[in-house]
Design an enzyme around this catalytic site. Structure first.
Site, PDB file in Angstrom:
ATOM      1  N   LYS A 125       0.819  -1.208   0.000  1.00 21.50           N
ATOM      2  CA  LYS A 125       0.000   0.000   0.000  1.00 21.50           C
ATOM      3  C   LYS A 125       0.859   1.267   0.000  1.00 21.50           C
ATOM      4  O   LYS A 125       0.653   2.159  -0.817  1.00 21.50           O
ATOM      5  CB  LYS A 125      -0.937  -0.014   1.213  1.00 21.50           C
ATOM      6  CG  LYS A 125      -1.889   1.138   1.255  1.00 21.50           C
ATOM      7  CD  LYS A 125      -1.459   2.121   2.309  1.00 21.50           C
ATOM      8  CE  LYS A 125      -2.358   3.343   2.288  1.00 21.50           C
ATOM      9  NZ  LYS A 125      -1.986   4.278   3.349  1.00 21.50           N
ATOM     10  N   ASP A 167      -6.047   0.413   0.026  1.00 25.46           N
ATOM     11  CA  ASP A 167      -6.046   0.136   1.457  1.00 25.46           C
ATOM     12  C   ASP A 167      -7.424  -0.392   1.845  1.00 25.46           C
ATOM     13  O   ASP A 167      -8.235  -0.715   0.980  1.00 25.46           O
ATOM     14  CB  ASP A 167      -5.690   1.396   2.255  1.00 25.46           C
ATOM     15  CG  ASP A 167      -6.801   2.419   2.196  1.00 25.46           C
ATOM     16  OD1 ASP A 167      -7.677   2.276   1.325  1.00 25.46           O
ATOM     17  OD2 ASP A 167      -6.816   3.333   3.013  1.00 25.46           O
TER      18      ASP A 167
END
Length: 216
Positions: free
Chosen positions: A121, A139
């Site tokens: 991420k 995310d």
DNA sequence: AACTCGGGGCA
DNA sequence: TGCCCAGAGTT
């Protein structure tokens, strides 16, 4: 599944709802963005902003972080959760930047992911936002919103969500997509109590219509 | 896939 | 008070 036009509609509405979501460009350079996103793991953005505001006045370069003791750095970020690991990771990361990258932040997500404390991420956020590399960061918020709206399938993995978004969102919007969906997911399409009745996307949202129906 | 790290914010 | 939060690393 939603088509490209419907997804465009969603992203435009999100931009209207949260005009402040213009990308994480408040960080003046890639290095600060790496540190800020690393610190943000399992914390809210407001808390991270409060810490980085002070932090970035004291530390400008990787060398600055390496010049102080681990204890001092830990103390500087102490109000953030997981601060011990994060301080250690920042030191490791800075050491690698100095040793391997001449103090600069690497551009590609593959290189970024080799850095301590930088996972998929964070790497995608930095690559897409700081360097405009081909990536979309996914995310928990982006994943949940994508699945509720019907942009992707419920059973899709994070990587599959990424691939679907990159396939259906115009290339020039990749760097901004993450931030738009973050705000929408964090403040409106919440994990626990999504505000479906007041949602401008209700008419095309798979999960929203289901929830409105079961509510009665 | 499940587990751990963790202080602050919020109900 | 108890629960959750812009994840990553390990097993």
């Amino acid at each position: 599944m939603l088509n490209k036009k419907q997804i465009r509609f969603c992203l435009d509405k999100m931009a209207e709802m949260f005009p402040e979501a213009k990308g994480e460009l408040n960080h003046s350079n890639p290095f600060e963005l790496v540190i800020a996103v690393l610190l943000s793991a399992q914390c809210t953005d407001k808390l991270v902003n409060k810490v980085t505001e002070k932090l970035f006045k004291k530390y400008k370069t990787p060398e600055d972080y390496l010049a102080v003791s681990l204890e001092e750095l830990q103390d500087d970020i102490k109000s953030i959760g997981l601060y011990r690991n994060k301080a250690k990771n920042i030191r490791k990361l800075c050491q690698v930047l100095v040793d391997k990258y001449e103090g600069e932040v690497p551009r590609t997500k593959e290189e970024l992911m080799t850095l301590a404390g930088v996972g998929r991420k964070t790497a995608n956020v930095v690559a897409s936002i700081a360097f405009n590399e081909p990536a979309i960061a996914v995310d928990t918020h982006v994943e949940r919103v994508s699945k509720r709206l019907g942009i992707c399938r419920w059973k899709d993995s994070v990587m599959e969500v990424e691939e679907t978004l990159m396939k259906k969102v115009p290339r020039e919007e990749w760097s901004i997509t993450h931030h738009r969906m973050i705000f929408f997911g964090r403040y409106h399409c919440k994990a626990r109590n999504p505000n479906c009745p007041e949602c401008p996307l209700l008419e095309i949202c798979r999960e929203g219509q289901k929830r409105m129906k079961t509510r009665g």
